[in-house]
Design a protein around this motif. Structure first.
Motif, short mmCIF file in Angstrom:
data_model
loop_
_atom_site.label_atom_id
_atom_site.label_comp_id
_atom_site.label_asym_id
_atom_site.label_seq_id
_atom_site.Cartn_x
_atom_site.Cartn_y
_atom_site.Cartn_z
N TYR A 89 0.86 -1.19 0.00
CA TYR A 89 0.00 0.00 0.00
C TYR A 89 0.90 1.24 0.00
O TYR A 89 2.04 1.18 0.48
CB TYR A 89 -0.96 -0.02 1.20
CG TYR A 89 -0.36 0.21 2.56
CD1 TYR A 89 -0.20 1.48 3.09
CD2 TYR A 89 0.06 -0.88 3.35
CE1 TYR A 89 0.35 1.69 4.35
CE2 TYR A 89 0.60 -0.68 4.61
CZ TYR A 89 0.74 0.60 5.10
OH TYR A 89 1.29 0.79 6.35
N PRO A 90 0.49 2.37 -0.58
CA PRO A 90 -0.84 2.61 -1.14
C PRO A 90 -1.00 2.24 -2.62
O PRO A 90 -2.10 2.34 -3.16
CB PRO A 90 -1.01 4.13 -0.96
CG PRO A 90 0.39 4.66 -1.13
CD PRO A 90 1.29 3.62 -0.49
N GLU A 91 0.08 1.79 -3.29
CA GLU A 91 -0.04 1.58 -4.73
C GLU A 91 -0.96 0.43 -5.09
O GLU A 91 -1.41 0.32 -6.24
CB GLU A 91 1.33 1.38 -5.40
CG GLU A 91 2.00 0.04 -5.17
CD GLU A 91 3.33 -0.06 -5.94
OE1 GLU A 91 3.36 -0.77 -6.95
OE2 GLU A 91 4.31 0.59 -5.54
N ASN A 92 -1.29 -0.45 -4.14
CA ASN A 92 -2.14 -1.60 -4.42
C ASN A 92 -3.63 -1.30 -4.24
O ASN A 92 -4.45 -2.22 -4.12
CB ASN A 92 -1.75 -2.79 -3.52
CG ASN A 92 -2.09 -2.55 -2.05
OD1 ASN A 92 -2.45 -1.45 -1.66
ND2 ASN A 92 -1.96 -3.59 -1.24
N GLY A 93 -3.98 -0.02 -4.23
CA GLY A 93 -5.36 0.37 -3.97
C GLY A 93 -5.59 0.72 -2.51
O GLY A 93 -6.72 0.93 -2.08
N ASP A 94 -4.48 0.80 -1.76
CA ASP A 94 -4.49 1.17 -0.34
C ASP A 94 -5.15 0.10 0.52
O ASP A 94 -6.07 0.38 1.30
CB ASP A 94 -5.15 2.53 -0.11
CG ASP A 94 -4.30 3.40 0.80
OD1 ASP A 94 -4.01 2.96 1.93
OD2 ASP A 94 -3.92 4.51 0.39
N TRP A 95 -4.65 -1.11 0.39
CA TRP A 95 -5.09 -2.25 1.20
C TRP A 95 -3.89 -2.91 1.87
O TRP A 95 -2.77 -2.79 1.37
CB TRP A 95 -5.75 -3.30 0.31
CG TRP A 95 -7.12 -2.96 -0.16
CD1 TRP A 95 -7.45 -2.35 -1.34
CD2 TRP A 95 -8.35 -3.22 0.52
NE1 TRP A 95 -8.81 -2.21 -1.44
CE2 TRP A 95 -9.39 -2.73 -0.31
CE3 TRP A 95 -8.66 -3.80 1.73
CZ2 TRP A 95 -10.72 -2.82 0.05
CZ3 TRP A 95 -9.99 -3.90 2.11
CH2 TRP A 95 -11.02 -3.41 1.26
N PRO A 96 -4.12 -3.65 2.97
CA PRO A 96 -3.06 -4.54 3.43
C PRO A 96 -2.66 -5.45 2.27
O PRO A 96 -3.51 -5.88 1.49
CB PRO A 96 -3.74 -5.34 4.56
CG PRO A 96 -4.84 -4.46 5.04
CD PRO A 96 -5.33 -3.74 3.82
N PRO A 97 -1.36 -5.75 2.10
CA PRO A 97 -0.93 -6.51 0.93
C PRO A 97 -1.65 -7.84 0.80
O PRO A 97 -1.72 -8.64 1.75
CB PRO A 97 0.56 -6.73 1.20
CG PRO A 97 0.96 -5.56 2.05
CD PRO A 97 -0.22 -5.32 2.93
N HIS A 98 -2.23 -8.06 -0.38
CA HIS A 98 -2.89 -9.32 -0.69
C HIS A 98 -3.17 -9.39 -2.18
O HIS A 98 -3.11 -8.38 -2.89
CB HIS A 98 -4.19 -9.49 0.10
CG HIS A 98 -5.32 -8.61 -0.32
ND1 HIS A 98 -5.36 -7.25 -0.09
CD2 HIS A 98 -6.48 -8.90 -0.96
CE1 HIS A 98 -6.48 -6.74 -0.55
NE2 HIS A 98 -7.18 -7.72 -1.10
N LEU A 99 -3.46 -10.58 -2.63
CA LEU A 99 -3.92 -10.81 -4.00
C LEU A 99 -5.41 -11.09 -3.98
O LEU A 99 -5.87 -11.96 -3.23
CB LEU A 99 -3.19 -12.01 -4.62
CG LEU A 99 -3.74 -12.50 -5.97
CD1 LEU A 99 -3.41 -11.50 -7.07
CD2 LEU A 99 -3.21 -13.89 -6.31
N HIS A 100 -6.16 -10.35 -4.79
CA HIS A 100 -7.56 -10.70 -5.03
C HIS A 100 -7.59 -11.51 -6.32
O HIS A 100 -7.22 -11.02 -7.38
CB HIS A 100 -8.42 -9.44 -5.18
CG HIS A 100 -9.84 -9.71 -5.57
ND1 HIS A 100 -10.85 -9.85 -4.65
CD2 HIS A 100 -10.41 -9.90 -6.79
CE1 HIS A 100 -11.99 -10.09 -5.29
NE2 HIS A 100 -11.74 -10.14 -6.60
N PHE A 101 -8.04 -12.77 -6.22
CA PHE A 101 -8.11 -13.66 -7.37
C PHE A 101 -9.57 -14.00 -7.63
O PHE A 101 -10.27 -14.46 -6.73
CB PHE A 101 -7.30 -14.93 -7.10
CG PHE A 101 -7.37 -15.95 -8.20
CD1 PHE A 101 -6.87 -15.67 -9.46
CD2 PHE A 101 -7.93 -17.21 -7.97
CE1 PHE A 101 -6.93 -16.62 -10.48
CE2 PHE A 101 -7.99 -18.16 -8.97
CZ PHE A 101 -7.49 -17.86 -10.23
#
Length: 212
Positions: free
Chosen positions: A159-171
């Motif tokens: 975060y914040p480049e991942n959409g501002d979430w705790p690091p995870h993959l949405h599959f």
């Protein structure tokens, strides 16, 4: 292989982020640092490197972002599986296919950098979405690029480049893109639940992770 973990042998944590989790009522979910500390703390407490879950889960965590509350009924039903792991964890294609589309969905609470692949599965089209990646995961991509099974397609973003979430993959899997490019709803309203679950099958039917 989706992530560099053997889900048949390695221990992982099933994370409950539904409205039934009392911890979430006490947590300021708009503070990504605090939210990240909560997730990482749960993983450390369990002694594991990855947490997962979420398909068809009724969640309250999306109330943190106006992105999910732009219509009369909020979107709260999760349509994919989340893999909570360290930023930088590589992501691999579980199926061969081509790049359908990609973009950086940069709203607060959105997917951030996103890749969508197109596959043929059982002679029918199938699409797979990978959200919350690093921006560098989009480098060198082009529509139609061939992707082989187990090719590395990116990394879990910070975060914040991942959409501002705790690091995870949405599959997420979709059988119909509904004409969309580079984005697809990962969360729907309760009233649209049946409609979206009909075109967003359970990713674990493909992955076969025990206990999920």
């Amino acid at each position: 292989m989706l992530l560099p973990f053997n889900f048949q042998k390695d221990t992982y944590l099933l994370l409950n982020l539904s409205a039934t989790n009392p911890d979430l009522a006490l947590l300021d979910l708009t503070d990504t640092h605090l939210f990240t500390d909560y997730i990482s703390g749960k993983l450390q407490e369990a002694g594991v490197k990855v947490g997962l879950g979420g398909y068809n889960e009724h969640r309250v965590i999306y109330r943190r972002s106006e992105h999910f509350n732009t219509q009369e009924e909020p979107r709260e039903i999760h349509l994919g599986i989340d893999f909570w792991a360290e930023a930088g964890t590589p992501v691999f294609a579980p199926l061969a296919g081509i790049v359908h589309s990609f973009q950086d969905n940069a709203n607060f609470g959105d997917y951030g950098p996103t890749i969508i692949l197109e596959h043929t599965f059982g002679r029918k089209p199938l699409y797979s979405l990978y959200g919350h990646l690093t921006r560098s995961s989009l480098n060198g991509l082009y529509v139609g690029k061939q992707i082989d099974v187990d090719d590395k397609i990116g990394e879990i973003g910070p975060y914040p480049e991942n959409g501002d979430w705790p690091p995870h993959l949405h599959f997420q899997l979709m059988t119909d893109m509904l004409g969309r490019q580079g984005d697809f709803p990962g969360v729907c309203t309760i009233s649209d639940r049946a409609k979206f679950l009909a075109i967003c099958p359970n990713p674990n039917d493909l992955l076969g992770i025990r206990g999920l």
